[in-house]
Design an enzyme around this catalytic site. Structure first.
Site, PDB file in Angstrom:
ATOM      1  N   HIS A   1       0.885  -1.166   0.000  1.00 10.50           N
ATOM      2  CA  HIS A   1       0.000   0.000   0.000  1.00 10.50           C
ATOM      3  C   HIS A   1       0.918   1.210   0.000  1.00 10.50           C
ATOM      4  O   HIS A   1       1.984   1.171   0.630  1.00 10.50           O
ATOM      5  CB  HIS A   1      -0.806   0.120   1.294  1.00 10.50           C
ATOM      6  CG  HIS A   1      -1.751  -0.996   1.559  1.00 10.50           C
ATOM      7  ND1 HIS A   1      -1.423  -2.077   2.333  1.00 10.50           N
ATOM      8  CD2 HIS A   1      -3.045  -1.166   1.191  1.00 10.50           C
ATOM      9  CE1 HIS A   1      -2.474  -2.876   2.422  1.00 10.50           C
ATOM     10  NE2 HIS A   1      -3.469  -2.352   1.739  1.00 10.50           N
TER      11      HIS A   1
ATOM     12  N   ASP B   1       2.459   1.789   3.280  1.00 19.26           N
ATOM     13  CA  ASP B   1       3.391   0.774   3.818  1.00 19.26           C
ATOM     14  C   ASP B   1       4.825   1.179   3.513  1.00 19.26           C
ATOM     15  O   ASP B   1       5.747   0.883   4.268  1.00 19.26           O
ATOM     16  CB  ASP B   1       3.202  -0.600   3.149  1.00 19.26           C
ATOM     17  CG  ASP B   1       1.835  -1.200   3.379  1.00 19.26           C
ATOM     18  OD1 ASP B   1       1.199  -0.859   4.380  1.00 19.26           O
ATOM     19  OD2 ASP B   1       1.403  -2.008   2.531  1.00 19.26           O
TER      20      ASP B   1
ATOM     21  N   MET C   1       2.570  -6.224  -7.005  1.00 21.45           N
ATOM     22  CA  MET C   1       1.229  -5.627  -6.922  1.00 21.45           C
ATOM     23  C   MET C   1       1.293  -4.362  -6.081  1.00 21.45           C
ATOM     24  O   MET C   1       2.065  -4.281  -5.129  1.00 21.45           O
ATOM     25  CB  MET C   1       0.259  -6.652  -6.319  1.00 21.45           C
ATOM     26  CG  MET C   1      -1.171  -6.196  -6.145  1.00 21.45           C
ATOM     27  SD  MET C   1      -1.454  -5.399  -4.549  1.00 21.45           S
ATOM     28  CE  MET C   1      -2.160  -6.735  -3.605  1.00 21.45           C
TER      29      MET C   1
ATOM     30  N   GLU D   1     -11.121  -6.576  -4.669  1.00 23.70           N
ATOM     31  CA  GLU D   1     -11.109  -7.625  -3.645  1.00 23.70           C
ATOM     32  C   GLU D   1     -12.374  -7.589  -2.792  1.00 23.70           C
ATOM     33  O   GLU D   1     -12.596  -6.632  -2.064  1.00 23.70           O
ATOM     34  CB  GLU D   1      -9.876  -7.444  -2.757  1.00 23.70           C
ATOM     35  CG  GLU D   1      -9.791  -8.467  -1.641  1.00 23.70           C
ATOM     36  CD  GLU D   1      -8.490  -8.367  -0.862  1.00 23.70           C
ATOM     37  OE1 GLU D   1      -7.562  -7.675  -1.319  1.00 23.70           O
ATOM     38  OE2 GLU D   1      -8.423  -8.980   0.215  1.00 23.70           O
TER      39      GLU D   1
ATOM     40  N   LYS E   1     -15.028  -8.563   0.236  1.00 21.66           N
ATOM     41  CA  LYS E   1     -15.005  -8.954   1.656  1.00 21.66           C
ATOM     42  C   LYS E   1     -16.382  -8.642   2.224  1.00 21.66           C
ATOM     43  O   LYS E   1     -16.926  -7.577   1.935  1.00 21.66           O
ATOM     44  CB  LYS E   1     -13.913  -8.171   2.396  1.00 21.66           C
ATOM     45  CG  LYS E   1     -13.693  -8.629   3.832  1.00 21.66           C
ATOM     46  CD  LYS E   1     -12.495  -7.931   4.475  1.00 21.66           C
ATOM     47  CE  LYS E   1     -12.269  -8.466   5.871  1.00 21.66           C
ATOM     48  NZ  LYS E   1     -11.108  -7.839   6.538  1.00 21.66           N
TER      49      LYS E   1
ATOM     50  N   GLU F   1     -10.001 -13.646  -1.853  1.00 26.48           N
ATOM     51  CA  GLU F   1      -9.129 -14.043  -0.733  1.00 26.48           C
ATOM     52  C   GLU F   1      -9.771 -15.227  -0.011  1.00 26.48           C
ATOM     53  O   GLU F   1     -10.961 -15.187   0.310  1.00 26.48           O
ATOM     54  CB  GLU F   1      -8.932 -12.865   0.236  1.00 26.48           C
ATOM     55  CG  GLU F   1      -8.152 -13.274   1.476  1.00 26.48           C
ATOM     56  CD  GLU F   1      -7.770 -12.121   2.385  1.00 26.48           C
ATOM     57  OE1 GLU F   1      -7.120 -11.170   1.918  1.00 26.48           O
ATOM     58  OE2 GLU F   1      -8.122 -12.187   3.576  1.00 26.48           O
TER      59      GLU F   1
ATOM     60  N   HIS G   1     -11.632 -14.291   3.122  1.00 34.54           N
ATOM     61  CA  HIS G   1     -12.870 -13.521   2.949  1.00 34.54           C
ATOM     62  C   HIS G   1     -14.012 -14.413   2.471  1.00 34.54           C
ATOM     63  O   HIS G   1     -15.162 -14.233   2.875  1.00 34.54           O
ATOM     64  CB  HIS G   1     -12.643 -12.355   1.984  1.00 34.54           C
ATOM     65  CG  HIS G   1     -11.606 -11.379   2.469  1.00 34.54           C
ATOM     66  ND1 HIS G   1     -11.243 -10.264   1.758  1.00 34.54           N
ATOM     67  CD2 HIS G   1     -10.864 -11.346   3.608  1.00 34.54           C
ATOM     68  CE1 HIS G   1     -10.302  -9.591   2.428  1.00 34.54           C
ATOM     69  NE2 HIS G   1     -10.067 -10.241   3.548  1.00 34.54           N
TER      70      HIS G   1
ATOM     71  N   ASP H   1      -5.407 -13.867  -3.105  1.00 32.78           N
ATOM     72  CA  ASP H   1      -4.907 -13.678  -1.744  1.00 32.78           C
ATOM     73  C   ASP H   1      -5.081 -14.994  -1.003  1.00 32.78           C
ATOM     74  O   ASP H   1      -6.208 -15.469  -0.798  1.00 32.78           O
ATOM     75  CB  ASP H   1      -5.685 -12.565  -1.019  1.00 32.78           C
ATOM     76  CG  ASP H   1      -5.132 -11.172  -1.340  1.00 32.78           C
ATOM     77  OD1 ASP H   1      -4.146 -11.078  -2.121  1.00 32.78           O
ATOM     78  OD2 ASP H   1      -5.675 -10.186  -0.811  1.00 32.78           O
TER      79      ASP H   1
ATOM     80  N   ASP I   1     -11.932 -11.638  10.305  1.00 29.42           N
ATOM     81  CA  ASP I   1     -10.836 -11.951   9.376  1.00 29.42           C
ATOM     82  C   ASP I   1      -9.612 -12.402  10.172  1.00 29.42           C
ATOM     83  O   ASP I   1      -8.916 -11.593  10.768  1.00 29.42           O
ATOM     84  CB  ASP I   1     -10.501 -10.675   8.575  1.00 29.42           C
ATOM     85  CG  ASP I   1      -9.629 -10.961   7.369  1.00 29.42           C
ATOM     86  OD1 ASP I   1      -9.310 -12.136   7.115  1.00 29.42           O
ATOM     87  OD2 ASP I   1      -9.275  -9.993   6.676  1.00 29.42           O
TER      88      ASP I   1
ATOM     89  N   ASP J   1      -6.908 -14.174   9.056  1.00 32.91           N
ATOM     90  CA  ASP J   1      -5.623 -14.080   8.345  1.00 32.91           C
ATOM     91  C   ASP J   1      -4.609 -15.095   8.838  1.00 32.91           C
ATOM     92  O   ASP J   1      -3.448 -14.762   9.105  1.00 32.91           O
ATOM     93  CB  ASP J   1      -5.049 -12.657   8.452  1.00 32.91           C
ATOM     94  CG  ASP J   1      -5.708 -11.709   7.450  1.00 32.91           C
ATOM     95  OD1 ASP J   1      -6.007 -12.141   6.332  1.00 32.91           O
ATOM     96  OD2 ASP J   1      -5.920 -10.535   7.801  1.00 32.91           O
TER      97      ASP J   1
ATOM     98  N   ASP K   1      -1.771 -13.322   1.649  1.00 31.09           N
ATOM     99  CA  ASP K   1      -2.238 -12.172   2.417  1.00 31.09           C
ATOM    100  C   ASP K   1      -2.750 -12.706   3.746  1.00 31.09           C
ATOM    101  O   ASP K   1      -3.876 -13.222   3.829  1.00 31.09           O
ATOM    102  CB  ASP K   1      -3.351 -11.422   1.664  1.00 31.09           C
ATOM    103  CG  ASP K   1      -3.743 -10.146   2.391  1.00 31.09           C
ATOM    104  OD1 ASP K   1      -3.017  -9.758   3.329  1.00 31.09           O
ATOM    105  OD2 ASP K   1      -4.774  -9.547   2.038  1.00 31.09           O
TER     106      ASP K   1
HETATM  107  C1  GLT Z   1      -6.084  -5.590   4.569  1.00 29.81           C
HETATM  108  C2  GLT Z   1      -7.171  -6.522   4.098  1.00 29.81           C
HETATM  109  C3  GLT Z   1      -6.675  -7.373   3.015  1.00 29.81           C
HETATM  110  C4  GLT Z   1      -6.428  -6.584   1.752  1.00 29.81           C
HETATM  111  C5  GLT Z   1      -5.284  -5.684   1.874  1.00 29.81           C
HETATM  112  C6  GLT Z   1      -5.180  -4.832   0.619  1.00 29.81           C
HETATM  113  S1  GLT Z   1      -5.207  -4.793   3.317  1.00 29.81           S
HETATM  114  O1  GLT Z   1      -5.148  -6.301   5.332  1.00 29.81           O
HETATM  115  O2  GLT Z   1      -7.677  -7.317   5.189  1.00 29.81           O
HETATM  116  O3  GLT Z   1      -7.471  -8.463   2.761  1.00 29.81           O
HETATM  117  O4  GLT Z   1      -6.080  -7.484   0.730  1.00 29.81           O
HETATM  118  O5  GLT Z   1      -5.655  -3.557   0.778  1.00 29.81           O
HETATM  119 MN    MN Z   2      -6.576  -9.526   1.051  1.00 25.47          MN
HETATM  120 MN    MN Z   3      -8.120 -10.103   4.637  1.00 30.27          MN
END
Ligand code: GLT
Ligand code: MN
Ligand code: MN
Length: 388
Positions: free
Chosen positions: A55, A58, A89, A182, A184, A218, A221, A246, A256, A258, A288
């Protein structure tokens, strides 16, 4: 036994925010100290990671002056050369600063929407300079808690207006970006617009330049929404719209999480790897996800290495699956063939429809065909558990 060591040609990538994640959550402060972005890129490169994603914020702190910006860009390019790592990316942080508290592209305030567009354009310039080919849009703040405050109709119209604007900007600048939206379902907003891959696929077709825009599904997500990740990725690919992925892990229907790739949902994850590898996925195998909050700096790199190793192990399982005589025999047997009927159904003609209407079928006989899915799934299960 294979070593499962990552190589540059495996095209693994990570977001800088993944390894720089400091373990902060809504109930607790950071558990790790700040990781400088250049060290971050260097450490990824050293571990044979092919690419990094960023980003704007970042890499370059929000509000940095031109001098600092140029210094960081110069340093980044040097590290990219020295450690043979590309920028795979770029994306924009349109969620952290409080100016985006009620959305960026979908804010009611045209000044906020304009600021968001400006932030994206500036970072598209930087991404292009660093060689990024994909630009991701994650609309984390594009949503509501209070449905009385915003209608989905007006939000989607504004979203479209911004995406159209940015497609035109990229074209005008001569950037060869592919945009990936993306989805979510929620978090940080109560509900987020463009909640699933299906929403995004439908939205893309309404844009001025639909061919420029695809999906960045993702794993986490999809599973937050209780959906089948493999189906999400698979439908996006079939539509020619899988522009970025992702990868991570997630227990279903939760916030989320992760989690590290493959640490949950191993069978579904296997099919995601199978989909990508059987179809010679040309993009990066992009992670991700976040290291566990309990980890220290060493744990961050264990997490990076673990993710890639698991991917390579699953890829090896895909090869075993594809070579397994029993599995392949079952897959062959369950597919019926009838060239004459297939021809009739292939394309509608009035004559063909008459023939089809006149055809006689024996549904009971058809229903007797054996579909040994118990055997098929058990065989896969054994393969995944390492005893096949
Ligand atoms: C954030 C989000 C991710 C996205 C990222 C890109 S940032 O952490 O939860 O799933 O892919 O903006
Ligand atoms: Mn993501
Ligand atoms: Mn995420």
């Amino acid at each position: 036994m294979a070593s499962f060591k990552p190589k540059k040609e495996h095209r693994f990538s990570f977001g800088l925010w993944c390894t720089a994640n400091r373990g902060r959550d809504p109930f607790g402060e950071e558990t790790r100290s700040r990781l400088d972005p250049l060290t971050n890129i260097k450490e990824l490169g050293k571990r044979n990671v092919y690419g990094f994603n960023f980003h704007d914020d970042d890499l370059i702190p929000f509000g940095a002056n031109l001098q600092l910006r140029n210094k960081i860009i110069k340093g980044t390019k040097q590290i990219m050369r020295d450690y043979n790592i590309v920028c795979s990316m770029a994306t924009t942080n349109l969620f952290y600063h409080r100016v985006f508290k009620d959305g960026a592209f979908t804010s009611h305030d045209p000044r906020v929407r304009a600021f968001a567009l400006q932030k994206v354009m500036k970072n598209m310039d930087l991404g292009a300079e660093l060689g990024a080919k994909t630009y991701v849009f994650w609309g984390g703040r594009e949503g509501t808690e209070v449905d009385a405050s915003k209608t989905p109709g007006e939000a989607i119209k504004r979203y479209r207006e911004c995406m159209n604007y940015l497609c035109s900007y990229a074209r005008h600048q001569g950037y060869n970006y592919r945009f990936a939206i993306e989805p979510k379902p929620n978090e940080p907003r109560g509900d987020i617009f463009l909640a699933t891959t299906g929403h995004v696929l439908a939205f893309i077709e309404t844009l001025d330049y639909p061919e420029m825009v695809g999906v960045n599904p993702e794993i986490e997500h999809s599973r937050m929404a209780g959906l089948n990740t493999y189906h999400d990725f698979g439908q996006a690919m079939e539509a020619g719209k899988l522009y970025h992925v992702d990868l991570g892990a997630q227990k279903p229907n939760r916030f989320d999480q992760d989690l590290r790739f493959g640490s949950e949902d191993i069978k579904e994850t296997f099919f995601v790897v199978k989909l990508l590898e059987d179809n010679n996925w040309a993009g990066t195998r992009n992670f991700d996800e976040h290291p566990y909050r309990n980890e220290d700096e060493k744990g961050v790199w264990d997490f990076v290495e673990g993710s890639m190793k698991t991917y390579l192990i699953l890829w090896d399982k895909v090869r075993q699956f594809n070579a397994d005589k029993k599995i392949q025999q079952i897959l062959k047997d369950i597919h019926g063939t009838d060239p004459a009927l297939e021809h009739l159904m292939g394309r509608y003609t009035p004559e063909g429809a008459s023939k089809l209407r006149a055809q006689s079928f024996d549904p009971m006989a058809l229903s007797k065909k054996r579909l040994p899915y118990e055997e098929l799934d058990q065989r896969l299960q054994e393969l995944l558990m390492g005893v096949a």
